[in-house]
Structure formats: C-alpha cells, structure tokens
Scaffold this motif. Structure first.
Motif, PDB file in Angstrom:
ATOM      1  N   HIS A  24       6.365  -7.094  14.084  1.00 40.75           N
ATOM      2  CA  HIS A  24       4.941  -6.911  13.824  1.00 40.75           C
ATOM      3  C   HIS A  24       4.166  -7.551  14.960  1.00 40.75           C
ATOM      4  CE1 HIS A  24       5.670  -5.685   9.666  1.00 40.75           C
ATOM      5  NE2 HIS A  24       6.579  -6.637   9.648  1.00 40.75           N
TER       6      HIS A  24
ATOM      7  N   LYS B 162      -8.876  -1.533  11.032  1.00 43.08           N
ATOM      8  CA  LYS B 162      -7.822  -2.279  10.359  1.00 43.08           C
ATOM      9  C   LYS B 162      -7.052  -1.401   9.383  1.00 43.08           C
ATOM     10  CE  LYS B 162      -9.347  -7.070  10.638  1.00 43.08           C
ATOM     11  NZ  LYS B 162      -9.522  -8.325   9.885  1.00 43.08           N
ATOM     12  N   GLN B 163      -5.745  -1.579   9.393  1.00 44.91           N
ATOM     13  CA  GLN B 163      -4.891  -0.878   8.441  1.00 44.91           C
ATOM     14  C   GLN B 163      -5.191  -1.402   7.042  1.00 44.91           C
ATOM     15  OE1 GLN B 163      -0.488  -1.756   8.018  1.00 44.91           O
ATOM     16  NE2 GLN B 163      -0.398   0.116   9.233  1.00 44.91           N
ATOM     17  N   PRO B 164      -5.412  -0.518   6.065  1.00 46.13           N
ATOM     18  CA  PRO B 164      -5.752  -0.984   4.711  1.00 46.13           C
ATOM     19  C   PRO B 164      -4.560  -1.623   4.016  1.00 46.13           C
ATOM     20  CG  PRO B 164      -5.451   1.388   4.724  1.00 46.13           C
ATOM     21  CD  PRO B 164      -5.390   0.949   6.163  1.00 46.13           C
TER      22      PRO B 164
ATOM     23  N   GLN C  80      -1.742  -2.020   1.265  1.00 44.52           N
ATOM     24  CA  GLN C  80      -0.993  -1.039   0.480  1.00 44.52           C
ATOM     25  C   GLN C  80      -1.179  -1.340  -1.004  1.00 44.52           C
ATOM     26  OE1 GLN C  80       1.844  -1.173  -1.604  1.00 44.52           O
ATOM     27  NE2 GLN C  80       2.028  -3.412  -1.534  1.00 44.52           N
TER      28      GLN C  80
ATOM     29  N   ASP D 160       1.330  -8.805   1.811  1.00 49.46           N
ATOM     30  CA  ASP D 160       0.104  -8.158   1.342  1.00 49.46           C
ATOM     31  C   ASP D 160      -0.985  -9.188   1.064  1.00 49.46           C
ATOM     32  OD1 ASP D 160       1.266  -5.526   1.287  1.00 49.46           O
ATOM     33  OD2 ASP D 160       2.284  -6.085  -0.567  1.00 49.46           O
TER      34      ASP D 160
ATOM     35  N   ARG E  20      -4.819  -6.593  10.321  1.00 49.06           N
ATOM     36  CA  ARG E  20      -4.882  -5.569   9.278  1.00 49.06           C
ATOM     37  C   ARG E  20      -5.520  -6.223   8.059  1.00 49.06           C
ATOM     38  NH1 ARG E  20      -0.589  -7.019   5.991  1.00 49.06           N
ATOM     39  NH2 ARG E  20       0.882  -8.423   7.008  1.00 49.06           N
TER      40      ARG E  20
ATOM     41  N   ARG F 113       3.437   5.191   7.376  1.00 52.24           N
ATOM     42  CA  ARG F 113       3.469   3.936   8.129  1.00 52.24           C
ATOM     43  C   ARG F 113       4.842   3.643   8.709  1.00 52.24           C
ATOM     44  NH1 ARG F 113       0.119  -0.740   4.948  1.00 52.24           N
ATOM     45  NH2 ARG F 113      -1.645   0.516   4.261  1.00 52.24           N
TER      46      ARG F 113
END
Length: 394
Positions: free
Chosen positions: A26, A37-39, A41, A74, A172, A372
């Motif tokens: 990462h 930004k990636q939301p 999950q 997360d 993110r 993804r």
C-alpha cells in the motif's frame, strides 16, 4: 524472443511474490488528494484496527495508526481519556504504568495514587493526575513482552486531535472508532468549564472535525465513525448530541456495566436489545462470550449474534490476535482459520484486530473488493494469457 519470454516469466515471478508475501503493498499514508480519495468499503465485515496495528507497534501511537492505514484497515480504533487539564488523550488504561516509561522518571515518583476504579482499589500513576504537558514527556512501550520491543521509548502519547488529523490526512477514506473510556471515573476526577461532561467534550471535538451523520448517510460515508462505550448511559446521553452511530461494548459474562451495574444477562436479553437499539446500531462483545471457551477449545456458539441481527444490530467482536497465546486450539494456531470461522460461520459484521495486515490479506484473498483488486486465480489467468503468445513463438 527468448529475452521477451524471460521478461514475461520474471513478471510472473514478481506477481506471485507480491501475492504470496506476508503484506499487501500500500502507499504510505500522507495527505491525500482532497477530491480523489478512495471511499471506505461497506460490502464485507469491517477491519477495525484495535488501538492501531498494536501487534507490531506500541498501542495508541501515531506510528501504530499509520501502520494500520498502510496495511489496509477500514477503521482506526482508539480509547479516549482526559488529562488533568481537560485535554482529550488517546490511551487505553486509566493508569500509565503498563504502557509508558513513567516508572523510570524520578520527577514523577511521588505521583502514584490509589483510587477506586469500577469497585476495585487500583494503585498506579493515573492519567488524570497529569497535565497534557507532563504526559507529552512520557514515551510509550509495548504492552506484551512477547511482542516486538524495538519501538519502546520512541513514541509519545497523542491527543484526540492528533488522532483525528491522522485519519483526515490518510490517502483514502479511513473511519474512526473512538471509545468513551471510563466516563464515570473521568467525570469524577476532571472538571470542565460550564459544568460540561466528558462525553460533551468528546462530541464537541468530533463535530469540530466535521464528524456526524447517521450510519451510511452521505455525511457518514465521507467521514465514517462509530462511537463506542461500555457505559450504556453515556451512549444514551450523547444520542441527544449527535446522530453518529454508536456501539455498546459488552464485557465478560461476570462483569457488570460500569455505570448502571447491569449484568451481562440483562444487557444481552431481547428486552434490552429492544430498548438499546433506539440509541445504538450495534454491539461489541468480547468474542469468548459469543462462543464460550473451555480448556482453550471453543464450545458451541451462543445465539447472541443471531438475536442481535434479529434486532438489526451489527456485531463487532473483540479482540483478534495472531499469537498462539490467543488462538484457540480449534484453529491449529492459524489466524486465517479464525477469521474464516468468525466471518463465514458466525457472520459477524466487523472485527477488532491487533494485526490489521493479517485480516486485510485474508479478506483480499477470500473476498476481494469489486474494481479494486483481483483474486489470485484471476490475476494468474491474466498473466498466463499475456505470456502464452510469446511462449508459443519461442
């Protein structure tokens, strides 16, 4: 042509190496692009970094949270306490003895005290007897002797504001999962202007950073948040202050609630679930209360998860740890087997883990997110299709 084939085979080898390595790669956390930004999950159980990635780095430190973000968590979870001067601190214990170097500092030798904590006389260096300035002179250390000790003495205690900044500046969208820790004790020993309570200060700080919104609302998805506590009355109280989702933590079957003195049986009854679901979206039980353990072997599961789900309550058990000391014999000392059991058989909605990288890797292998990541089988198939034409020509 042989050279081309060699390069392709090298690509296959590098891809397999990445797949089989212990950690998914990462980007290092930094200030992400504001609008790109990636939301977060929401299609599989939440990976909740328990006090950060504290299986590797001392708990509740900036480094521990950054590592958890790097490893794919997360939510980053923290415990909120207060300093003597009313500053909110990220720290788990009400005493500083176990995870800082305070015992070695002569200037604080006379600050040890004894207070009643949840009905028990407890002696130590209490966090609420020290100002923020004093707390910042301390350095953290690993709680468990069998974990990596190389980071002891390197990282300071952080404030709640610093914690929120870490989440905000992640590359993110990363959720936060703060616990209102020992609110009864905090309100007894720390006084805020205007008669405000500990809970008021926590919610005020969250609002200052833009947190709010009901679960799965647009505002919540932008800044995901669960507020947790072992004190039911605190969760009921803050329901009048914020619509952010709340989770009732549940301790061992022998331990009553710290504020209402209710038994485990009372707060896990259907009648109580019918009441508390007006204020919370889920429960966070100790995992051994869901599946009892005897002689380190798991017994038949209780119906706690099934009943909670019937009341539309999520279930986020704690705590999942990789070490043999914590893995029940049923799992043959394999944390991936433990994750598989709890996710696929018990059907929990989130997991508090000390090893965020392990849970993330397991979920990426077993339930990759659409768009993804690719499953190992699909990726190998794609690589094979790229190599095949060159292999035939060679």
């Amino acid at each position: 042509m042989v050279m081309i084939l060699t390069k392709c085979l090298l690509l296959v080898w590098l891809s397999l190496l990445t797949l089989c390595s212990g950690r998914t790669l990462h980007s290092h956390p930094g200030k992400g692009a504001k609008d790109a930004k990636q939301p977060i999950q929401t299609s599989r159980p939440y990976n909740i970094a328990h006090r950060g990635s504290n299986g590797e780095i001392p708990e509740e430190t900036a480094a521990s949270y950054l590592r958890a973000i790097e490893e794919g968590t997360d939510f980053i979870e923290t415990d909120i306490l207060s300093s003597k001067d009313g500053m909110l601190i990220c720290f788990h214990d009400v005493i500083l003895d176990l995870t800082t170097n305070i015992a070695s500092l002569k200037e604080f030798a006379d600050r040890q005290r004894t207070y009643v904590v949840q009905g028990l006389n407890t002696t130590g260096f209490f966090i609420f007897d020290f100002t923020l300035e004093e707390l910042k002179t301390l350095r953290t250390k690993q709680r468990f002797a069998f974990r990596d000790q190389q980071y002891n003495g390197k990282y300071p205690i952080i404030t709640f504001d610093e914690f929120l900044t870490i989440a905000r500046e992640a590359p993110r969208v990363v959720g936060i999962y703060p616990e209102i820790k020992n609110p009864v004790l905090m309100n007894q020993h720390v006084k805020w202007p205007g008669g405000k309570r500990f809970e008021d200060k926590v919610v005020e700080t969250l609002k200052k950073y833009g947190y709010g919104g009901a679960y799965m609302s647009k505002k919540w998805l932008n800044k995901p948040l669960f507020i947790q506590s072992f004190a039911p009355s605190s969760l009921v109280y803050i329901s009048n202050l914020t619509d952010s989702p709340k989770v009732l933590l549940i301790d061992d079957v022998t331990i009553p609630t710290q504020d209402t003195n209710q038994t485990y049986a009372e707060i896990t009854s259907d009648a109580y679930f019918s009441y508390i679901k007006q204020y919370v979206v889920g429960i966070g039980p100790w995992k051994d209360t869901i599946v009892p353990v005897q002689n380190n072997y798991m017994q038949a599961p209780t119906d706690l998860v099934k009943r909670a789900h019937a009341h539309k309550l999520q279930v986020h058990p704690y705590t999942y740890r990789n070490e043999n000391e914590y893995l029940h014999f049923n799992f043959s000392q394999d944390p991936y087997k433990e994750y598989e059991y709890w996710i696929n058989e018990i059907r929990v909605d989130g997991l508090f883990t000390d090893f965020t990288g392990s849970l993330h890797n397991f979920q990426e292998w077993t339930s990759p997110l659409p768009g993804r990541s690719k499953s190992p089988r699909k990726l190998l198939s794609q690589i094979a299709s790229l190599v095949s034409p060159f292999a035939k020509k060679a």
